[in-house]
Design a protein around this motif. Structure first.
Motif, PDB file in Angstrom:
ATOM      1  N   GLU A   1       0.834  -1.208   0.000  1.00  0.00           N
ATOM      2  CA  GLU A   1       0.000   0.000   0.000  1.00  0.00           C
ATOM      3  C   GLU A   1       0.865   1.253   0.000  1.00  0.00           C
ATOM      4  O   GLU A   1       0.546   2.242  -0.668  1.00  0.00           O
ATOM      5  CB  GLU A   1      -0.912  -0.002   1.225  1.00  0.00           C
ATOM      6  CG  GLU A   1      -1.977  -1.074   1.182  1.00  0.00           C
ATOM      7  CD  GLU A   1      -2.715  -1.206   2.503  1.00  0.00           C
ATOM      8  OE1 GLU A   1      -2.498  -0.376   3.408  1.00  0.00           O
ATOM      9  OE2 GLU A   1      -3.511  -2.151   2.628  1.00  0.00           O
ATOM     10  N   HIS A   2       1.963   1.204   0.743  1.00  0.00           N
ATOM     11  CA  HIS A   2       2.873   2.357   0.824  1.00  0.00           C
ATOM     12  C   HIS A   2       3.520   2.640  -0.531  1.00  0.00           C
ATOM     13  O   HIS A   2       3.796   3.794  -0.861  1.00  0.00           O
ATOM     14  CB  HIS A   2       3.934   2.094   1.898  1.00  0.00           C
ATOM     15  CG  HIS A   2       4.730   3.289   2.264  1.00  0.00           C
ATOM     16  ND1 HIS A   2       4.177   4.407   2.841  1.00  0.00           N
ATOM     17  CD2 HIS A   2       6.057   3.545   2.133  1.00  0.00           C
ATOM     18  CE1 HIS A   2       5.126   5.299   3.044  1.00  0.00           C
ATOM     19  NE2 HIS A   2       6.273   4.800   2.619  1.00  0.00           N
ATOM     20  N   ALA A   3       3.763   1.593  -1.311  1.00  0.00           N
ATOM     21  CA  ALA A   3       4.382   1.777  -2.627  1.00  0.00           C
ATOM     22  C   ALA A   3       3.511   2.645  -3.531  1.00  0.00           C
ATOM     23  O   ALA A   3       4.026   3.462  -4.306  1.00  0.00           O
ATOM     24  CB  ALA A   3       4.620   0.419  -3.287  1.00  0.00           C
ATOM     25  N   TRP A   4       2.200   2.495  -3.427  1.00  0.00           N
ATOM     26  CA  TRP A   4       1.309   3.272  -4.292  1.00  0.00           C
ATOM     27  C   TRP A   4       1.266   4.745  -3.897  1.00  0.00           C
ATOM     28  O   TRP A   4       0.852   5.580  -4.702  1.00  0.00           O
ATOM     29  CB  TRP A   4      -0.099   2.687  -4.294  1.00  0.00           C
ATOM     30  CG  TRP A   4      -0.142   1.386  -5.021  1.00  0.00           C
ATOM     31  CD1 TRP A   4      -0.421   0.174  -4.494  1.00  0.00           C
ATOM     32  CD2 TRP A   4       0.145   1.162  -6.404  1.00  0.00           C
ATOM     33  NE1 TRP A   4      -0.328  -0.797  -5.458  1.00  0.00           N
ATOM     34  CE2 TRP A   4       0.015  -0.212  -6.650  1.00  0.00           C
ATOM     35  CE3 TRP A   4       0.505   1.985  -7.471  1.00  0.00           C
ATOM     36  CZ2 TRP A   4       0.221  -0.791  -7.896  1.00  0.00           C
ATOM     37  CZ3 TRP A   4       0.714   1.413  -8.720  1.00  0.00           C
ATOM     38  CH2 TRP A   4       0.572   0.043  -8.918  1.00  0.00           C
ATOM     39  N   SER A   5       1.701   5.071  -2.686  1.00  0.00           N
ATOM     40  CA  SER A   5       1.719   6.482  -2.277  1.00  0.00           C
ATOM     41  C   SER A   5       3.080   7.127  -2.529  1.00  0.00           C
ATOM     42  O   SER A   5       3.316   8.256  -2.120  1.00  0.00           O
ATOM     43  CB  SER A   5       1.366   6.609  -0.789  1.00  0.00           C
ATOM     44  OG  SER A   5       2.396   6.060   0.010  1.00  0.00           O
ATOM     45  N   ARG A   6       3.960   6.433  -3.216  1.00  0.00           N
ATOM     46  CA  ARG A   6       5.296   6.946  -3.503  1.00  0.00           C
ATOM     47  C   ARG A   6       5.201   8.190  -4.384  1.00  0.00           C
ATOM     48  O   ARG A   6       4.545   8.183  -5.417  1.00  0.00           O
ATOM     49  CB  ARG A   6       6.108   5.866  -4.215  1.00  0.00           C
ATOM     50  CG  ARG A   6       7.526   6.263  -4.484  1.00  0.00           C
ATOM     51  CD  ARG A   6       8.260   5.110  -5.126  1.00  0.00           C
ATOM     52  NE  ARG A   6       9.639   5.472  -5.356  1.00  0.00           N
ATOM     53  CZ  ARG A   6      10.598   4.604  -5.540  1.00  0.00           C
ATOM     54  NH1 ARG A   6      10.325   3.317  -5.521  1.00  0.00           N
ATOM     55  NH2 ARG A   6      11.823   5.000  -5.744  1.00  0.00           N
ATOM     56  N   PRO A   7       5.888   9.268  -3.993  1.00  0.00           N
ATOM     57  CA  PRO A   7       5.866  10.490  -4.810  1.00  0.00           C
ATOM     58  C   PRO A   7       6.497  10.255  -6.180  1.00  0.00           C
ATOM     59  O   PRO A   7       7.441   9.478  -6.309  1.00  0.00           O
ATOM     60  CB  PRO A   7       6.693  11.487  -3.996  1.00  0.00           C
ATOM     61  CG  PRO A   7       6.685  10.962  -2.606  1.00  0.00           C
ATOM     62  CD  PRO A   7       6.600   9.475  -2.736  1.00  0.00           C
ATOM     63  N   GLU A   8       5.962  10.922  -7.169  1.00  0.00           N
ATOM     64  CA  GLU A   8       6.461  10.756  -8.544  1.00  0.00           C
ATOM     65  C   GLU A   8       7.886  11.275  -8.700  1.00  0.00           C
ATOM     66  O   GLU A   8       8.756  10.579  -9.180  1.00  0.00           O
ATOM     67  CB  GLU A   8       5.532  11.484  -9.533  1.00  0.00           C
ATOM     68  CG  GLU A   8       4.190  10.834  -9.698  1.00  0.00           C
ATOM     69  CD  GLU A   8       4.269   9.491 -10.398  1.00  0.00           C
ATOM     70  OE1 GLU A   8       5.208   9.247 -11.185  1.00  0.00           O
ATOM     71  OE2 GLU A   8       3.376   8.668 -10.150  1.00  0.00           O
ATOM     72  N   ASN A   9       8.096  12.524  -8.318  1.00  0.00           N
ATOM     73  CA  ASN A   9       9.420  13.137  -8.422  1.00  0.00           C
ATOM     74  C   ASN A   9      10.005  13.222  -7.018  1.00  0.00           C
ATOM     75  O   ASN A   9       9.763  14.182  -6.298  1.00  0.00           O
ATOM     76  CB  ASN A   9       9.327  14.531  -9.052  1.00  0.00           C
ATOM     77  CG  ASN A   9       8.818  14.466 -10.466  1.00  0.00           C
ATOM     78  OD1 ASN A   9       9.194  13.563 -11.209  1.00  0.00           O
ATOM     79  ND2 ASN A   9       7.952  15.393 -10.835  1.00  0.00           N
ATOM     80  N   GLU A  10      10.786  12.209  -6.672  1.00  0.00           N
ATOM     81  CA  GLU A  10      11.227  12.053  -5.296  1.00  0.00           C
ATOM     82  C   GLU A  10      11.899  13.303  -4.718  1.00  0.00           C
ATOM     83  O   GLU A  10      11.528  13.788  -3.659  1.00  0.00           O
ATOM     84  CB  GLU A  10      12.188  10.860  -5.171  1.00  0.00           C
ATOM     85  CG  GLU A  10      11.511   9.522  -5.277  1.00  0.00           C
ATOM     86  CD  GLU A  10      11.462   8.989  -6.699  1.00  0.00           C
ATOM     87  OE1 GLU A  10      11.962   9.686  -7.614  1.00  0.00           O
ATOM     88  OE2 GLU A  10      10.925   7.895  -6.890  1.00  0.00           O
ATOM     89  N   GLN A  11      12.898  13.801  -5.394  1.00  0.00           N
ATOM     90  CA  GLN A  11      13.665  14.902  -4.827  1.00  0.00           C
ATOM     91  C   GLN A  11      12.882  16.212  -4.790  1.00  0.00           C
ATOM     92  O   GLN A  11      13.145  17.067  -3.962  1.00  0.00           O
ATOM     93  CB  GLN A  11      14.972  15.117  -5.608  1.00  0.00           C
ATOM     94  CG  GLN A  11      16.013  14.043  -5.331  1.00  0.00           C
ATOM     95  CD  GLN A  11      15.697  12.689  -5.959  1.00  0.00           C
ATOM     96  OE1 GLN A  11      14.950  12.602  -6.916  1.00  0.00           O
ATOM     97  NE2 GLN A  11      16.259  11.632  -5.394  1.00  0.00           N
ATOM     98  N   LEU A  12      11.916  16.373  -5.663  1.00  0.00           N
ATOM     99  CA  LEU A  12      11.178  17.627  -5.749  1.00  0.00           C
ATOM    100  C   LEU A  12       9.948  17.659  -4.846  1.00  0.00           C
ATOM    101  O   LEU A  12       9.477  18.731  -4.485  1.00  0.00           O
ATOM    102  CB  LEU A  12      10.745  17.880  -7.206  1.00  0.00           C
ATOM    103  CG  LEU A  12      11.888  17.925  -8.228  1.00  0.00           C
ATOM    104  CD1 LEU A  12      11.310  18.086  -9.626  1.00  0.00           C
ATOM    105  CD2 LEU A  12      12.862  19.046  -7.914  1.00  0.00           C
ATOM    106  N   ASP A  13       9.439  16.523  -4.481  1.00  0.00           N
ATOM    107  CA  ASP A  13       8.198  16.452  -3.710  1.00  0.00           C
ATOM    108  C   ASP A  13       8.491  16.559  -2.213  1.00  0.00           C
ATOM    109  O   ASP A  13       9.302  15.795  -1.680  1.00  0.00           O
ATOM    110  CB  ASP A  13       7.496  15.127  -4.011  1.00  0.00           C
ATOM    111  CG  ASP A  13       6.052  15.123  -3.571  1.00  0.00           C
ATOM    112  OD1 ASP A  13       5.728  15.797  -2.583  1.00  0.00           O
ATOM    113  OD2 ASP A  13       5.250  14.439  -4.234  1.00  0.00           O
ATOM    114  N   PRO A  14       7.831  17.477  -1.499  1.00  0.00           N
ATOM    115  CA  PRO A  14       8.074  17.594  -0.052  1.00  0.00           C
ATOM    116  C   PRO A  14       7.606  16.365   0.737  1.00  0.00           C
ATOM    117  O   PRO A  14       8.066  16.130   1.852  1.00  0.00           O
ATOM    118  CB  PRO A  14       7.280  18.830   0.363  1.00  0.00           C
ATOM    119  CG  PRO A  14       6.456  19.227  -0.797  1.00  0.00           C
ATOM    120  CD  PRO A  14       6.927  18.487  -2.003  1.00  0.00           C
TER     121      PRO A  14
END
Length: 174
Positions: A62-75
């Motif tokens: 479930e946590h995988a689906w909430s992964r931000p698209e742009n890791e470094q840019l997303d707060p």
């Protein structure tokens, strides 16, 4: 030697042999019970670890689906990584209690390469989508745990096997 003395000695010898046999039987039974109790304790710990792993793998999926698209840019990336670290820490501790060495090694490797830090695994399996790779690795891990619980031989896996190969390779390079 009189017959009464011989009969008495034979009776005494029989009593000594009988007492020794009873004593050895008690010692054997106690050791056997201790071994059975230890096996039962290990089975209970293993079952608790498997239950925890199955729940954590579902949380991880479930946590995988909430992964931000742009890791470094997303707060939200920092919070996502923290939650991922907590789930993986619980999983690593639970994996230590698994008696099946191959399953234990596959799950350790998946925790290292397949869940949140999958760039090497992505190259090994040719899949570039981090979310899908994490979800697929979680599914394979749950499937393997289910097979283990049922006492069936481990199924063939794609992502867990690739992670295990990477893990073994990294160990031999040291």
């Amino acid at each position: 030697m009189r017959i009464e003395i011989a009969v008495g000695l034979i009776g005494l010898g029989g009593a000594v042999v009988g007492a020794l046999a009873a004593f050895l039987g008690v010692v054997y039974q106690q050791r056997h019970q201790a071994r059975l109790a230890e096996r039962e304790r290990r089975a209970v710990l293993s079952q608790a670890a498997i239950d925890l792993l199955l729940a954590d793998l579902e949380n991880l999926r479930e946590h995988a689906w909430s992964r931000p698209e742009n890791e470094q840019l997303d707060p939200a990336w920092g919070g996502w990584v923290t939650e991922m670290g907590l789930i993986l820490a619980r999983m690593r501790l639970a994996v230590l209690r698994l008696p099946h060495q191959d399953l234990r090694e596959m799950l350790e490797a998946a925790a290292l390469y397949g869940f949140g830090n999958e760039s090497a695994l992505q190259e090994a399996v040719g899949l570039r989508a981090g979310r899908l790779l994490m979800v697929a690795a979680c599914g394979e891990a749950q499937k393997c745990l289910g097979y283990y619980l049922r006492g069936e031989p481990m199924p063939s896996t794609i992502f867990l096997s690739a992670a295990r190969d990477l893990y073994r390779e990294s160990i031999t390079l040291r």
